[in-house]
Scaffold this active site. Structure first.
Site, PDB file in Angstrom:
ATOM      1  N   LYS A  54      20.402 -15.543  33.034  1.00 23.83           N
ATOM      2  CA  LYS A  54      20.233 -15.033  31.671  1.00 23.83           C
ATOM      3  C   LYS A  54      20.077 -13.520  31.689  1.00 23.83           C
ATOM      4  O   LYS A  54      20.677 -12.810  30.877  1.00 23.83           O
ATOM      5  CB  LYS A  54      19.028 -15.707  31.002  1.00 23.83           C
ATOM      6  CG  LYS A  54      19.288 -17.174  30.660  1.00 23.83           C
ATOM      7  CD  LYS A  54      18.043 -17.926  30.214  1.00 23.83           C
ATOM      8  CE  LYS A  54      18.365 -19.395  29.964  1.00 23.83           C
ATOM      9  NZ  LYS A  54      17.206 -20.215  29.605  1.00 23.83           N
ATOM     10  N   GLN A  98      10.854 -19.314  29.647  1.00 24.94           N
ATOM     11  CA  GLN A  98      11.595 -20.431  30.231  1.00 24.94           C
ATOM     12  C   GLN A  98      10.716 -21.674  30.296  1.00 24.94           C
ATOM     13  O   GLN A  98       9.549 -21.618  30.710  1.00 24.94           O
ATOM     14  CB  GLN A  98      12.092 -20.037  31.644  1.00 24.94           C
ATOM     15  CG  GLN A  98      12.975 -21.061  32.310  1.00 24.94           C
ATOM     16  CD  GLN A  98      14.338 -21.236  31.631  1.00 24.94           C
ATOM     17  OE1 GLN A  98      14.831 -20.341  30.960  1.00 24.94           O
ATOM     18  NE2 GLN A  98      14.946 -22.386  31.801  1.00 24.94           N
ATOM     19  N   ASP A 121      15.040 -18.266  21.285  1.00 21.80           N
ATOM     20  CA  ASP A 121      15.230 -19.689  21.611  1.00 21.80           C
ATOM     21  C   ASP A 121      15.218 -20.539  20.347  1.00 21.80           C
ATOM     22  O   ASP A 121      15.565 -21.727  20.404  1.00 21.80           O
ATOM     23  CB  ASP A 121      14.066 -20.159  22.491  1.00 21.80           C
ATOM     24  CG  ASP A 121      14.482 -20.374  23.935  1.00 21.80           C
ATOM     25  OD1 ASP A 121      15.670 -20.617  24.174  1.00 21.80           O
ATOM     26  OD2 ASP A 121      13.596 -20.302  24.802  1.00 21.80           O
TER      27      ASP A 121
HETATM   28  N1  GUN Z   1      14.772 -24.779  29.797  1.00 22.82           N
HETATM   29  C1  GUN Z   1      15.954 -25.435  29.769  1.00 22.82           C
HETATM   30  N2  GUN Z   1      16.734 -24.962  28.770  1.00 22.82           N
HETATM   31  C2  GUN Z   1      16.023 -24.002  28.157  1.00 22.82           C
HETATM   32  C3  GUN Z   1      16.306 -23.150  27.050  1.00 22.82           C
HETATM   33  O1  GUN Z   1      17.354 -23.191  26.397  1.00 22.82           O
HETATM   34  N3  GUN Z   1      15.297 -22.284  26.716  1.00 22.82           N
HETATM   35  C4  GUN Z   1      14.122 -22.246  27.383  1.00 22.82           C
HETATM   36  N4  GUN Z   1      13.208 -21.376  26.975  1.00 22.82           N
HETATM   37  N5  GUN Z   1      13.845 -23.019  28.409  1.00 22.82           N
HETATM   38  C5  GUN Z   1      14.787 -23.890  28.794  1.00 22.82           C
END
Ligand code: GUN
Length: 304
Positions: A54, A98, A121
């Site tokens: 990311k 995350q 998110d």
């Molecule tokens: N863990 C798995 N997918 C995601 C996501 O799209 N956002 C976040 N914050 N954590 C994740």
């Protein structure tokens, strides 16, 4: 009937290129570089890979990436302190924590600490609420969770109008299943949300023109669960061990048994190379949207 593969990797590359172009336009006009802060608590190996990807993707499209790592044993107050700092940092326009978090931390308390305007998110109750209410448009529209948003883009690209389609979403998570269902309702689909307690899941799936698998169970959906010609979106990214002596200790598989489902489906996303790259590309789109809004600039219309 045999399926067409939906190339999420190629679609995501196109979206990332568009984000990069829009970042340059925004930067020139507003004199601001969009900034994304990614927070990882603990050392889960899969999460480490995701957050690295990311951050790299944000930089590749001209944004600033801020990488924050906290030890697994961090107290809730440590995490909340960091988020408070990021909320008031004008160089940070998007914040992503995350998930999953280590067991002693409550994700809802951490997510609720994020400024909703920076919640790229789309998990904060303000954004989830706006989505639930169908408020998508304009500067006060919901920031939509990245994986469902990316899945919807792939569906629209493949099918055009989704109106009238029967859609089944397997999974009711806040991150994927629930927002996916809400988006499909907004597309005039007839939506069933199935889950681990659903009776006769294979039969429920057989009724769907659009099948979204977000259960987190490797290979759950078998070919004979898929209506001939249906469009299958596999959201699962599961690490499964490979036999000893293999090149790699694990491989990634989806929630769908690809080999059999491919035979029945009209179109299907692979794992890897399907929804996963769309999640990252949509995170970049959401970050630019957040940066635009925080600077009084109209954000691009990602869904058209
Ligand atoms: N863990 C798995 N997918 C995601 C996501 O799209 N956002 C976040 N914050 N954590 C994740």
């Amino acid at each position: 009937m045999s399926g067409n593969i939906i190339d999420g990797k190629a679609f995501a590359a196109g979206l990332r290129a568009r984000v990069a172009t829009e970042v340059a336009v925004f930067q020139k006009g507003a004199g601001v570089v969009p900034g994304l802060a990614v927070v990882l608590v603990g050392d889960d190996p899969a999460s480490q890979v995701y957050v690295r990807n990311k951050g790299k993707a944000a930089q590749a499209c001209g944004m600033t990436a801020f990488d924050h790592r906290l030890p697994a044993e961090s107290a809730e107050s440590d995490v909340l302190e960091l988020i408070t700092r990021l909320n008031s940092d004008p160089t940070v326009h998007g914040i992503l924590v995350q998930l999953p978090l280590p067991g002693h931390l409550q994700a809802s308390r951490v997510v609720e600490a994020i400024d909703p305007a920076k919640d790229v998110d789309g998990l904060h109750p303000v954004n989830a609420g706006r989505l639930a209410l169908g408020q998508f448009a304009g500067p006060d529209g919901a920031i939509v969770p990245c994986t469902p948003l990316g899945s919807l883009m792939l569906l629209r690209d493949r099918l055009g109008s989704l109106t009238g389609a029967n859609a089944v979403v397997i999974g009711r998570s806040i991150l994927v299943g629930l927002p996916m269902a809400r988006l499909l309702i907004a597309e005039n689909c007839t939506v069933t949300v199935a889950h681990s307690k659903t009776r006769d899941l294979p039969d429920v799936c057989r009724g769907s023109d659009i099948l979204v698998a977000a259960a987190g169970r490797p290979g759950l959906v078998e070919g004979d669960w898929v209506k001939p010609g249906a469009t299958v979106i596999d959201v699962g990214i599961n690490r499964v061990d490979t036999p000893s002596g293999s090149d790699r200790p694990y491989k990634l598989v989806g929630d769908v048994d690809f080999a059999t489902a491919f035979e029945a489906a009209g179109a299907i996303t692979p794992v890897p190379g399907g929804v996963g790259p769309m999640t990252v590309a949509c995170l970049l789109a959401n970050t630019l949207t957040a940066a635009c809004r925080q600077n009084g600039v109209e954000a691009p219309a990602w869904l058209g």
